[in-house]
Write an enzyme that holds these catalytic residues in place. Structure first.
Site, PDB file in Angstrom:
ATOM      1  N   LYS A 105      67.789  96.151  27.422  1.00 40.64           N
ATOM      2  CA  LYS A 105      67.838  96.645  28.807  1.00 40.64           C
ATOM      3  C   LYS A 105      67.695  98.144  28.786  1.00 40.64           C
ATOM      4  CE  LYS A 105      68.466  94.980  33.022  1.00 40.64           C
ATOM      5  NZ  LYS A 105      68.158  93.658  33.567  1.00 40.64           N
TER       6      LYS A 105
HETATM    7  P1  NAD Z   1      66.491  95.962  44.320  1.00 41.20           P
HETATM    8  O1  NAD Z   1      66.619  97.389  44.012  1.00 41.20           O
HETATM    9  O2  NAD Z   1      65.170  95.411  44.708  1.00 41.20           O
HETATM   10  O3  NAD Z   1      67.526  95.529  45.462  1.00 41.20           O
HETATM   11  C1  NAD Z   1      68.897  95.749  45.418  1.00 41.20           C
HETATM   12  C2  NAD Z   1      69.375  95.833  46.866  1.00 41.20           C
HETATM   13  O4  NAD Z   1      70.797  95.835  46.870  1.00 41.20           O
HETATM   14  C3  NAD Z   1      68.907  97.119  47.550  1.00 41.20           C
HETATM   15  O5  NAD Z   1      68.338  96.794  48.809  1.00 41.20           O
HETATM   16  C4  NAD Z   1      70.188  97.945  47.681  1.00 41.20           C
HETATM   17  O6  NAD Z   1      70.193  98.763  48.830  1.00 41.20           O
HETATM   18  C5  NAD Z   1      71.246  96.856  47.763  1.00 41.20           C
HETATM   19  N1  NAD Z   1      72.566  97.290  47.293  1.00 41.20           N
HETATM   20  C6  NAD Z   1      72.881  98.033  46.219  1.00 41.20           C
HETATM   21  N2  NAD Z   1      74.210  98.197  46.113  1.00 41.20           N
HETATM   22  C7  NAD Z   1      74.742  97.535  47.164  1.00 41.20           C
HETATM   23  C8  NAD Z   1      76.076  97.305  47.596  1.00 41.20           C
HETATM   24  N3  NAD Z   1      77.110  97.807  46.940  1.00 41.20           N
HETATM   25  N4  NAD Z   1      76.258  96.551  48.716  1.00 41.20           N
HETATM   26  C9  NAD Z   1      75.210  96.033  49.380  1.00 41.20           C
HETATM   27  N5  NAD Z   1      73.922  96.191  49.002  1.00 41.20           N
HETATM   28  C10 NAD Z   1      73.695  96.942  47.908  1.00 41.20           C
HETATM   29  O7  NAD Z   1      67.060  95.202  43.024  1.00 41.20           O
HETATM   30  P2  NAD Z   1      66.802  93.702  42.588  1.00 41.20           P
HETATM   31  O8  NAD Z   1      65.656  93.703  41.654  1.00 41.20           O
HETATM   32  O9  NAD Z   1      66.796  92.815  43.776  1.00 41.20           O
HETATM   33  O10 NAD Z   1      68.107  93.444  41.697  1.00 41.20           O
HETATM   34  C11 NAD Z   1      69.334  93.023  42.260  1.00 41.20           C
HETATM   35  C12 NAD Z   1      70.211  92.442  41.171  1.00 41.20           C
HETATM   36  O11 NAD Z   1      69.518  91.362  40.533  1.00 41.20           O
HETATM   37  C13 NAD Z   1      70.586  93.415  40.055  1.00 41.20           C
HETATM   38  O12 NAD Z   1      71.879  93.103  39.588  1.00 41.20           O
HETATM   39  C14 NAD Z   1      69.567  93.104  38.972  1.00 41.20           C
HETATM   40  O13 NAD Z   1      70.011  93.464  37.676  1.00 41.20           O
HETATM   41  C15 NAD Z   1      69.460  91.600  39.134  1.00 41.20           C
HETATM   42  N6  NAD Z   1      68.234  91.011  38.588  1.00 41.20           N
HETATM   43  C16 NAD Z   1      67.006  91.412  39.028  1.00 41.20           C
HETATM   44  C17 NAD Z   1      65.868  90.806  38.510  1.00 41.20           C
HETATM   45  C18 NAD Z   1      64.470  91.135  39.010  1.00 41.20           C
HETATM   46  O14 NAD Z   1      63.526  90.444  38.615  1.00 41.20           O
HETATM   47  N7  NAD Z   1      64.283  92.103  39.867  1.00 41.20           N
HETATM   48  C19 NAD Z   1      65.984  89.835  37.505  1.00 41.20           C
HETATM   49  C20 NAD Z   1      67.256  89.451  37.079  1.00 41.20           C
HETATM   50  C21 NAD Z   1      68.366  90.045  37.631  1.00 41.20           C
END
Ligand code: NAD
Length: 466
Positions: A105
């Protein structure tokens, strides 16, 4: 304790408990648990007439399989402990889902919204240089992907920079996944994690023995769902859940939430969010945020960041099912409280595995230099047409026009990717379900999934010799 320290401790606690159930020798357990290496870099980029220094990390957790795989996050709150915890989860995720990768990561401490697009490109290219010259971006060594704060555009810059540094590497495109289609991406990668979350819920609802434990019926229709985080993962999960009849009654974002007890129109909300970059002003908006994690609902889907469900709010959670779409949303202490309350948690390293599953498809596509479906699409179409013609001939009736197009059409890349993803999510759920129900010492799905994951990594180390 900081959120990220607590996050790492929580991941390691589940590991320790599962390693004990497997009676792993301490030395081997320790080898698996601790990150193999962590690289920290501070680099400068001259922007706006000033030299700005940025700090980034890339952690390699376990190299029992290579390349190692895991996203790069752009976030002001990232830290070494957070990256270590996320890298460990990647090792367990890839092992659980039977993917040919170890875990890694990365993070860059930056708020991407503070910079213009061309500035972000320069910063990303410089970060890529730092990682690539140490093989921390490499098609056979270390393959990043998008995560919080990064998207297909960032992946495109990484891919292009790597190719410039390695012009004779025929596999250069496979150095990163989550790329745009025109840069070697695969159809279905953007939606993959959210779609995987949807499949995970669908699987849970197919196993009576599981959903009856919390008094659920097996239908998704009218299940009341709260989603935290309306980014890539949260939006795609919400969109599919709503399409299949669930009611998304609350979406929680950074500056507030949108509430509608009759079910939020997710596509409308998404268009608004893309346009305005905030939920503020949307019908049903309120500044209340975290309190809605304890709102009365059937399913809670935290899809934002880690440690949002902790010892202080866990006892008030009303959802009977928590599906960890984000990484590490529930702390170890909260986990214990929720299990005592009878809440079922579908753990992150299964629930959000859809992203890395489809990244695996993209990586294979890049290595094979051929899109999915190229060799089958027309052949399938021909066979299906013959079948329809034969049916019409045998029955003397016309095949219904509205079904004909779907039946006759061959499988395209997106059809195959979705089918492969669904298969992987089904297989993953079945393995966790069977492990949980076959061993009385295993008290929850997270431990069941961890036991499966560690056993495979431990076997790999045993056969290799450490
Ligand atoms: P992203 O940046 O696209 O979206 C995250 C969203 O969460 C944003 O809109 C942000 O404003 C909101 N946010 C952040 N902190 C917040 C809080 N405290 N309360 C409410 N909203 C909040 O990110 P993503 O890619 O959707 O990732 C989200 C989660 O999923 C992370 O934990 C990431 O590690 C995990 N994840 C993502 C992927 C992927 O393919 N993108 C894969 C596996 C896991």
């Amino acid at each position: 304790m900081s959120n990220s320290k607590e996050f790492l401790q929580s991941v390691n606690e589940v590991f320790d408990q599962s390693a004990r159930l497997l009676s792993l020798p301490d030395d081997l357990a320790n080898k698996i648990k601790l990150a193999n290496s962590i690289y920290k870099v501070s680099f400068g980029v001259k922007l706006r007439n000033k030299l700005h220094t940025f700090t980034g990390f890339r952690c390699v957790h376990s190299e029992h399989k290579e390349p190692v795989k895991g996203g790069i996050r752009y976030s002001i709150d990232s830290s070494q402990e957070e990256v270590e915890a996320l890298a460990a989860l990647m090792s367990y995720k890839c092992s659980l889902m039977d993917l040919p990768f170890g875990g890694s990561k990365g993070a860059l401490i930056i708020n991407p919204n503070d910079w213009k697009k061309d500035e972000l490109e320069r910063i990303t290219r410089r970060f890529t240089n730092e990682l690539a010259k140490r093989n921390l971006i490499h098609p056979s060594q270390n393959v990043p992907a998008p995560d919080m704060g990064t998207d297909e555009n960032v992946m495109a810059w990484i891919s292009d920079e790597y190719r410039r540094l390695n012009p004779t590497d025929i596999d250069a495109q496979a150095c990163v996944t989550g790329k745009p289609i025109s840069m070697g991406g695969v159809h279905g990668r953007i939606e993959a994690t959210g779609r995987g979350v949807f499949y995970a819920i669908q699987e849970f609802l197919r196993y009576e023995k599981d959903y009856k434990r919390i008094g659920f019926t097996g239908e998704l229709e009218n299940k009341r769902i709260v989603i935290q985080g309306f980014g890539n993962v949260g939006y795609h999960a919400a969109s599919l859940l709503a399409e299949y009849g669930a009611k998304i009654i609350t979406v929680i974002e950074k500056e507030g939430s949108v509430v509608d007890e009759n079910g939020i129109d997710i596509e409308k909300l998404n268009n608004y969010f893309i346009r305005k970059k905030t939920l503020q002003g949307y019908n049903g908006f309120t500044k209340t945020r975290n309190r809605f994690l304890t709102k009365d609902c059937d399913i809670l889907v935290p899809a934002a960041t880690e440690s949002v469900i902790h010892k202080d709010n866990a006892k008030n959670i009303k959802a009977k099912l928590i599906v960890e779409a984000g990484n590490g949303p529930v702390t170890a202490e909260a986990d214990r409280i929720l299990i005592r309350k009878g809440v079922i948690i579908i753990p992150d390293f299964y629930a959000n595995a859809g992203g890395v599953v489809v990244s695996y498809f993209e990586w294979v596509k890049n290595l094979s230099k051929m899109r999915y479906g190229l060799m089958q699409e027309r052949e399938d179409e021909k066979k299906q047409k013959q079948l329809v013609n034969a049916l019409e001939l045998m029955t003397g009736k016309n095949f219904p026009d509205d079904l004909k197009t779907d039946v006759v059409k061959g499988s395209t890349e997106i059809d195959l990717v979705r089918s492969g993803l669904e298969e992987k999510m089904r297989e993953g759920y079945k393995n966790i379900h069977e492990k949980y129900h076959s061993d009385k010492k295993i008290k929850d799905f997270r431990t069941a999934a961890m036991v499966i994951a560690i056993k495979k990594i431990a076997d790999a180390y045993r056969y290799m010799g450490i």
